[in-house]
Structures are given as C-alpha cells and as structure tokens.
Design a protein around this motif. Sequence first.
Motif, mmCIF file in Angstrom:
data_model
loop_
_atom_site.group_PDB
_atom_site.id
_atom_site.type_symbol
_atom_site.label_atom_id
_atom_site.label_comp_id
_atom_site.label_asym_id
_atom_site.label_seq_id
_atom_site.Cartn_x
_atom_site.Cartn_y
_atom_site.Cartn_z
ATOM 1 N N THR A 1 0.826 -1.206 0.000
ATOM 2 C CA THR A 1 0.000 0.000 0.000
ATOM 3 C C THR A 1 0.859 1.255 0.000
ATOM 4 O O THR A 1 0.629 2.195 -0.775
ATOM 5 N N GLN A 2 1.864 1.279 0.873
ATOM 6 C CA GLN A 2 2.743 2.448 0.943
ATOM 7 C C GLN A 2 3.557 2.616 -0.336
ATOM 8 O O GLN A 2 3.772 3.739 -0.811
ATOM 9 N N LEU A 3 4.016 1.501 -0.902
ATOM 10 C CA LEU A 3 4.769 1.560 -2.155
ATOM 11 C C LEU A 3 3.910 2.115 -3.279
ATOM 12 O O LEU A 3 4.360 2.960 -4.061
ATOM 13 N N MET A 4 2.661 1.664 -3.365
ATOM 14 C CA MET A 4 1.759 2.138 -4.411
ATOM 15 C C MET A 4 1.474 3.626 -4.241
ATOM 16 O O MET A 4 1.438 4.375 -5.217
ATOM 17 N N GLY A 5 1.288 4.058 -2.998
ATOM 18 C CA GLY A 5 1.015 5.467 -2.754
ATOM 19 C C GLY A 5 2.169 6.357 -3.165
ATOM 20 O O GLY A 5 1.987 7.362 -3.861
ATOM 21 N N CYS A 6 3.375 5.983 -2.745
ATOM 22 C CA CYS A 6 4.563 6.774 -3.094
ATOM 23 C C CYS A 6 4.820 6.758 -4.594
ATOM 24 O O CYS A 6 5.189 7.782 -5.190
ATOM 25 N N SER A 7 4.628 5.608 -5.223
ATOM 26 C CA SER A 7 4.852 5.496 -6.663
ATOM 27 C C SER A 7 3.865 6.345 -7.442
ATOM 28 O O SER A 7 4.227 6.982 -8.443
ATOM 29 N N SER A 8 2.617 6.375 -6.997
ATOM 30 C CA SER A 8 1.603 7.165 -7.676
ATOM 31 C C SER A 8 1.913 8.658 -7.575
ATOM 32 O O SER A 8 1.794 9.393 -8.566
ATOM 33 N N ILE A 9 2.344 9.103 -6.399
ATOM 34 C CA ILE A 9 2.712 10.512 -6.224
ATOM 35 C C ILE A 9 3.916 10.853 -7.098
ATOM 36 O O ILE A 9 3.956 11.899 -7.762
ATOM 37 N N GLY A 10 4.899 9.967 -7.108
ATOM 38 C CA GLY A 10 6.096 10.202 -7.918
ATOM 39 C C GLY A 10 5.790 10.266 -9.397
ATOM 40 O O GLY A 10 6.262 11.158 -10.103
ATOM 41 N N LEU A 11 4.976 9.328 -9.874
ATOM 42 C CA LEU A 11 4.621 9.303 -11.291
ATOM 43 C C LEU A 11 3.787 10.527 -11.660
ATOM 44 O O LEU A 11 3.966 11.118 -12.723
ATOM 45 N N GLY A 12 2.868 10.900 -10.759
ATOM 46 C CA GLY A 12 2.050 12.083 -11.024
ATOM 47 C C GLY A 12 2.885 13.344 -11.103
ATOM 48 O O GLY A 12 2.666 14.187 -11.985
ATOM 49 N N GLY A 13 3.864 13.469 -10.190
ATOM 50 C CA GLY A 13 4.750 14.629 -10.246
ATOM 51 C C GLY A 13 5.578 14.673 -11.515
ATOM 52 O O GLY A 13 5.726 15.723 -12.149
ATOM 53 N N TYR A 14 6.101 13.518 -11.909
ATOM 54 C CA TYR A 14 6.868 13.425 -13.148
ATOM 55 C C TYR A 14 5.991 13.760 -14.344
ATOM 56 O O TYR A 14 6.429 14.438 -15.287
ATOM 57 N N TRP A 15 4.736 13.296 -14.307
ATOM 58 C CA TRP A 15 3.791 13.539 -15.393
ATOM 59 C C TRP A 15 3.562 15.033 -15.589
ATOM 60 O O TRP A 15 3.414 15.511 -16.716
ATOM 61 N N LEU A 16 3.534 15.769 -14.485
ATOM 62 C CA LEU A 16 3.256 17.204 -14.559
ATOM 63 C C LEU A 16 4.446 18.021 -15.073
ATOM 64 O O LEU A 16 4.249 19.042 -15.735
#
Length: 202
Positions: free
Chosen positions: A185-200
């Motif tokens: 759960t924590q890995l998915m949360g951090c990965s999603s935030i990281g990918l979203g930031g990179y996406w922006l």
Amino acid sequence: MDLQNSSVIFLGLVVGLLHAFDADHVMAMSTYVNKTSRFKLVLLYATRWGIGHGGVLTFLACILILIGFQLPQWLVHAFEMAVGVLLIYLGVRLLAAYNRAWFDKLSKRFFKHDHMPLFIGMLHGVAGSAPLLALLPNMQHTDFMLHIALFSMGCLVGMFLFGLGLGLIQTRILQPHTRLSSLFTQLMGCSSIGLGGYWLIA
C-alpha cells in the motif's frame, strides 16, 4: 480494404491491449482498488475503466468524422495534466488512508460511486486521444472507426487482464499477510505521487 490498411486496423487491437498497461493507467487503477480485496469488484472496476477509455475515444472519433471537430491541443494537454493531478491525489489518498482513518472516510465520500473508474478511464482516453485521431487523414472513415473500435476493445481486454492479475495478487498474496499488504500500500502510494509529479513536469 488493402493489406496495408488491414494491418494497421488490426494492429489497433494489439496496440490497445498493450496500451492498457501504460504506467499511468496501471498506477491509477492499482491505487484506486488497493483498499478492496473483493476479486469481483477489482474486475468490475477494471472493466469500467476500459469502457470509459474506449467509449470516449469512440465518441471523439465519431464527432471528428461527422463534423470534423477535434479537441484543441491545449484542452488535450489540460487533460494530460489532470491525469498527473489525479495520480498525486490517489497516492496521497492511499497513504493518508493508511495512516489516518478519518481521511479514508472523507475520501470514500468522494469516491463512493461505482462509476468513478469509468470517469478515470474517460480522463485517460481524452488525454491520449491526439495520436489516434491524427490517423484519420491517412485512412478511410470506415477503416478509421474499425481501428478505433479494435483499439478500444484491446484496452478493455488489457485492463480486464490487469484487473484479473491484481485481484489474484490481492486475494491470494496480500490479504493473508498484513505486513506485506501494508508495504504494498505504501509503495503504491509513493509510486503514484512520484509518477504524477513526473507527469506534470515532463
């Protein structure tokens, strides 16, 4: 329909199947369904994502053919940015829900409707519509619509297969092991935030 056009059209099915496994698609659905261990519900969410993604693409293709209207580039770009914001939100939501029960309750009010995966799929569909719709000048209308339909079907099948795999992982591996489930759960949360930031910023 010549051989070259036939190849392009039916290649849409394969490309759509692979497109479903793009990082932003996988991350958004994984983060969204992470808190549920119901196998059928995961499959239902994944299928609704595929319907939303394919449905909006088919609608945009019909509008383009019938009246020649294509979404302006700035609007498509805005939807792409919205995908990044969504990924960050889903990641924050997942991490906060893990640490604070009140945030989980608040978030569930926003995500309480079963059609939310449909909306996420539609958002992804609009954000990625430009390359597909750009094929129209090089194809006949019937070939173009068949290509879009097969691409959309490929996306639906691909996300269903992903949901099948994710559901098996959650019910067979993560659910029986609380600590492993928490780490995931924590890995998915951090990965999603990281990918979203990179996406922006990319």
